[in-house]
Design a protein around this motif. Structure first.
Motif, PDB file in Angstrom:
ATOM      1  N   PRO A  53       0.801  -1.232   0.000  1.00 17.91           N
ATOM      2  CA  PRO A  53       0.000   0.000   0.000  1.00 17.91           C
ATOM      3  C   PRO A  53       0.831   1.277   0.000  1.00 17.91           C
ATOM      4  CG  PRO A  53      -0.925  -1.596   1.526  1.00 17.91           C
ATOM      5  CD  PRO A  53       0.410  -2.146   1.092  1.00 17.91           C
ATOM      6  N   LEU A  54       2.065   1.214   0.502  1.00 17.74           N
ATOM      7  CA  LEU A  54       2.911   2.407   0.496  1.00 17.74           C
ATOM      8  C   LEU A  54       3.314   2.811  -0.912  1.00 17.74           C
ATOM      9  CD1 LEU A  54       5.330   1.586   3.449  1.00 17.74           C
ATOM     10  CD2 LEU A  54       3.445   3.225   3.479  1.00 17.74           C
ATOM     11  N   LEU A  55       3.336   1.866  -1.838  1.00 16.21           N
ATOM     12  CA  LEU A  55       3.853   2.114  -3.178  1.00 16.21           C
ATOM     13  C   LEU A  55       2.798   2.020  -4.271  1.00 16.21           C
ATOM     14  CD1 LEU A  55       7.092  -0.027  -2.758  1.00 16.21           C
ATOM     15  CD2 LEU A  55       6.980   2.474  -2.786  1.00 16.21           C
ATOM     16  N   ALA A  56       1.624   1.460  -3.941  1.00 16.65           N
ATOM     17  CA  ALA A  56       0.583   1.284  -4.950  1.00 16.65           C
ATOM     18  C   ALA A  56       0.186   2.641  -5.533  1.00 16.65           C
ATOM     19  CB  ALA A  56      -0.628   0.589  -4.340  1.00 16.65           C
ATOM     20  N   GLY A  57       0.185   2.740  -6.847  1.00 12.10           N
ATOM     21  CA  GLY A  57      -0.180   3.978  -7.510  1.00 12.10           C
ATOM     22  C   GLY A  57       0.905   5.029  -7.548  1.00 12.10           C
ATOM     23  N   ASP A  58       2.102   4.694  -7.074  1.00 13.36           N
ATOM     24  CA  ASP A  58       3.194   5.665  -7.067  1.00 13.36           C
ATOM     25  C   ASP A  58       3.558   6.029  -8.511  1.00 13.36           C
ATOM     26  OD1 ASP A  58       5.799   6.917  -6.924  1.00 13.36           O
ATOM     27  OD2 ASP A  58       5.949   6.122  -4.891  1.00 13.36           O
ATOM     28  N   PRO A  59       3.472   7.307  -8.881  1.00  9.33           N
ATOM     29  CA  PRO A  59       3.734   7.686 -10.275  1.00  9.33           C
ATOM     30  C   PRO A  59       5.173   7.477 -10.714  1.00  9.33           C
ATOM     31  CG  PRO A  59       3.487   9.637  -8.893  1.00  9.33           C
ATOM     32  CD  PRO A  59       3.110   8.470  -8.043  1.00  9.33           C
ATOM     33  N   ARG A  60       6.081   7.248  -9.771  1.00  5.65           N
ATOM     34  CA  ARG A  60       7.468   6.986 -10.158  1.00  5.65           C
ATOM     35  C   ARG A  60       7.659   5.555 -10.643  1.00  5.65           C
ATOM     36  NH1 ARG A  60       9.497   9.498  -4.539  1.00  5.65           N
ATOM     37  NH2 ARG A  60       7.771   8.128  -3.949  1.00  5.65           N
ATOM     38  N   LEU A  61       6.673   4.697 -10.389  1.00  4.12           N
ATOM     39  CA  LEU A  61       6.774   3.291 -10.743  1.00  4.12           C
ATOM     40  C   LEU A  61       5.908   2.961 -11.948  1.00  4.12           C
ATOM     41  CD1 LEU A  61       6.660   1.519  -7.265  1.00  4.12           C
ATOM     42  CD2 LEU A  61       8.640   1.768  -8.768  1.00  4.12           C
ATOM     43  N   ASP A  62       6.404   2.075 -12.783  1.00  8.23           N
ATOM     44  CA  ASP A  62       5.606   1.534 -13.868  1.00  8.23           C
ATOM     45  C   ASP A  62       4.921   0.236 -13.466  1.00  8.23           C
ATOM     46  OD1 ASP A  62       6.314   3.386 -16.148  1.00  8.23           O
ATOM     47  OD2 ASP A  62       8.312   2.750 -15.512  1.00  8.23           O
ATOM     48  N   ARG A  63       5.553  -0.497 -12.551  1.00  3.73           N
ATOM     49  CA  ARG A  63       4.955  -1.756 -12.133  1.00  3.73           C
ATOM     50  C   ARG A  63       5.381  -2.099 -10.715  1.00  3.73           C
ATOM     51  NH1 ARG A  63       4.381  -7.224 -15.795  1.00  3.73           N
ATOM     52  NH2 ARG A  63       2.975  -8.309 -14.383  1.00  3.73           N
ATOM     53  N   LEU A  64       4.422  -2.604  -9.944  1.00  4.93           N
ATOM     54  CA  LEU A  64       4.666  -3.040  -8.576  1.00  4.93           C
ATOM     55  C   LEU A  64       4.427  -4.542  -8.504  1.00  4.93           C
ATOM     56  CD1 LEU A  64       5.206  -2.422  -5.581  1.00  4.93           C
ATOM     57  CD2 LEU A  64       2.757  -1.948  -5.332  1.00  4.93           C
ATOM     58  N   HIS A  65       5.457  -5.296  -8.164  1.00  3.39           N
ATOM     59  CA  HIS A  65       5.370  -6.746  -8.014  1.00  3.39           C
ATOM     60  C   HIS A  65       5.222  -7.052  -6.526  1.00  3.39           C
ATOM     61  CE1 HIS A  65       6.834  -7.334 -12.191  1.00  3.39           C
ATOM     62  NE2 HIS A  65       7.574  -6.273 -11.923  1.00  3.39           N
ATOM     63  N   VAL A  66       4.165  -7.758  -6.164  1.00  7.55           N
ATOM     64  CA  VAL A  66       3.842  -7.987  -4.751  1.00  7.55           C
ATOM     65  C   VAL A  66       3.939  -9.478  -4.449  1.00  7.55           C
ATOM     66  CG1 VAL A  66       2.140  -7.682  -2.923  1.00  7.55           C
ATOM     67  CG2 VAL A  66       2.304  -5.995  -4.780  1.00  7.55           C
ATOM     68  N   LEU A  67       4.674  -9.799  -3.410  1.00  4.08           N
ATOM     69  CA  LEU A  67       4.928 -11.180  -3.010  1.00  4.08           C
ATOM     70  C   LEU A  67       4.336 -11.417  -1.641  1.00  4.08           C
ATOM     71  CD1 LEU A  67       6.585 -13.756  -3.914  1.00  4.08           C
ATOM     72  CD2 LEU A  67       8.436 -12.830  -2.506  1.00  4.08           C
ATOM     73  N   ALA A  68       3.629 -12.547  -1.473  1.00  2.00           N
ATOM     74  CA  ALA A  68       3.054 -12.862  -0.170  1.00  2.00           C
ATOM     75  C   ALA A  68       4.167 -13.033   0.855  1.00  2.00           C
ATOM     76  CB  ALA A  68       2.217 -14.133  -0.244  1.00  2.00           C
ATOM     77  N   ARG A  69       3.943 -12.530   2.048  1.00  4.93           N
ATOM     78  CA  ARG A  69       4.952 -12.630   3.093  1.00  4.93           C
ATOM     79  C   ARG A  69       4.924 -14.014   3.739  1.00  4.93           C
ATOM     80  NH1 ARG A  69       5.686  -8.579   8.317  1.00  4.93           N
ATOM     81  NH2 ARG A  69       7.452  -9.667   9.231  1.00  4.93           N
ATOM     82  N   GLY A  70       6.105 -14.606   3.891  1.00  5.20           N
ATOM     83  CA  GLY A  70       6.223 -15.849   4.622  1.00  5.20           C
ATOM     84  C   GLY A  70       5.723 -17.070   3.895  1.00  5.20           C
ATOM     85  N   SER A  71       5.434 -16.931   2.601  1.00  2.15           N
ATOM     86  CA  SER A  71       4.985 -18.085   1.831  1.00  2.15           C
ATOM     87  C   SER A  71       5.673 -18.080   0.487  1.00  2.15           C
ATOM     88  CB  SER A  71       3.466 -18.043   1.626  1.00  2.15           C
ATOM     89  OG  SER A  71       3.072 -19.059   0.714  1.00  2.15           O
ATOM     90  N   ARG A  72       6.221 -19.177   0.122  1.00  2.85           N
ATOM     91  CA  ARG A  72       6.915 -19.261  -1.149  1.00  2.85           C
ATOM     92  C   ARG A  72       5.984 -19.662  -2.287  1.00  2.85           C
ATOM     93  NH1 ARG A  72      12.325 -18.995  -0.211  1.00  2.85           N
ATOM     94  NH2 ARG A  72      12.992 -19.413   1.914  1.00  2.85           N
TER      95      ARG A  72
END
Length: 267
Positions: A53-72
């Motif tokens: 949520p801190l980075l979602a929609g940040d105009p400096r980014l073209d893409r945000l890759h989100v990884l679940a915490r503690g699960s591979r």
């Protein structure tokens, strides 16, 4: 393309700081610097879900890759921000596949723990800036540690403390239009350094939350954050309550408590 590494132009860079909210906020200086040096750069970021949520929609980014915490294997996703393509998946394997499809020229690991080092090695970027400690350095093409204030007092004065640790990872880069190495370019552009900065939407949310508590907008307050990363570092709740009472009795400014579930505090 304005940035290069070892003479190779960089059109797409992946930055990663998997976790710890304060460190993710601090890492925004890396986004700011890379974008300022090349407005046309394709810039991605990899983090775990609590930091997204801190980075979602940040105009400096073209893409945000989100990884679940503690699960591979579960709950991972790859999300577009400003102009992302929206492709993603429900597993860590799918996230790695999404990173590979993005075809980043360089990955910059600001965390360099075993998981992040392995993920960025699997992400497929041919150039990888990572940590310089232990076996993980073998997963990076350019293992880096920031220079200490004694080694480079000028750079560390303009990039002090933790900011220097993060920006120090970019020291192998060169800025082609100016013909300057990263260090010289940074000192020219930011002679007095720069602070971390969340994008406007997130800043407005923070201001609204403070206003609801009756503080902010220039009104002074004390921020009280009783949290710890590890239970062994946590203070007992009674000690926090005593500190808060002492602060409230000794200082006229209101005390705002910042708390989150699962912060390792002994309650």
């Amino acid at each position: 393309m304005s940035w290069s590494l070892d003479g190779r132009p960089l059109g797409a860079i992946l930055v990663s700081r998997l976790r710890f909210l304060g460190d993710v906020v601090m890492s925004t200086v890396v986004l700011e610097v890379l974008r300022r040096g090349d407005p046309g750069l394709r810039l991605g970021y990899l983090c775990e879900a609590p930091a997204a949520p801190l980075l979602a929609g940040d105009p400096r980014l073209d893409r945000l890759h989100v990884l679940a915490r503690g699960s591979r294997n579960a709950g991972a996703a790859s999300r577009p921000t400003a102009t992302g393509d929206g492709q993603g998946g429900g597993s860590a394997a799918a996230t790695i596949a999404g990173l590979r499809r993005a075809r980043y020229d360089l990955s910059v690991d600001l965390f360099a723990n075993p998981r992040s080092a392995t993920l960025l090695r699997l992400a497929g970027a041919p150039l990888r800036i990572g940590g310089d400690r232990g076996w993980r350095r073998r997963l990076a093409t350019h293992p880096m540690g920031a220079p200490s204030p004694q080694q480079d007092p000028v750079f560390r004065a303009a990039a002090p403390g933790g900011l220097g640790e993060l920006l120090g990872r970019l020291l192998p880069l060169a800025h082609e239009p100016s013909g300057l190495a990263f260090r010289e370019w940074y000192l020219r552009e930011y002679p007095e350094g720069l602070p971390p900065r969340l994008h406007v939407a997130q800043s407005e949310l923070a201001r609204a939350a403070l206003a609801a508590l009756g503080v902010g907008d220039g009104r002074p307050y004390l921020l009280f954050a009783p949290a710890a990363t590890w239970p062994a570092k946590a203070w007992p709740r009674a000690a926090w309550d005593d500190l808060r009472a002492r602060l409230a009795g000794a200082d006229p400014r209101p005390v705002v408590e910042l708390a989150a579930p699962g912060n390792g505090r002994d309650s």
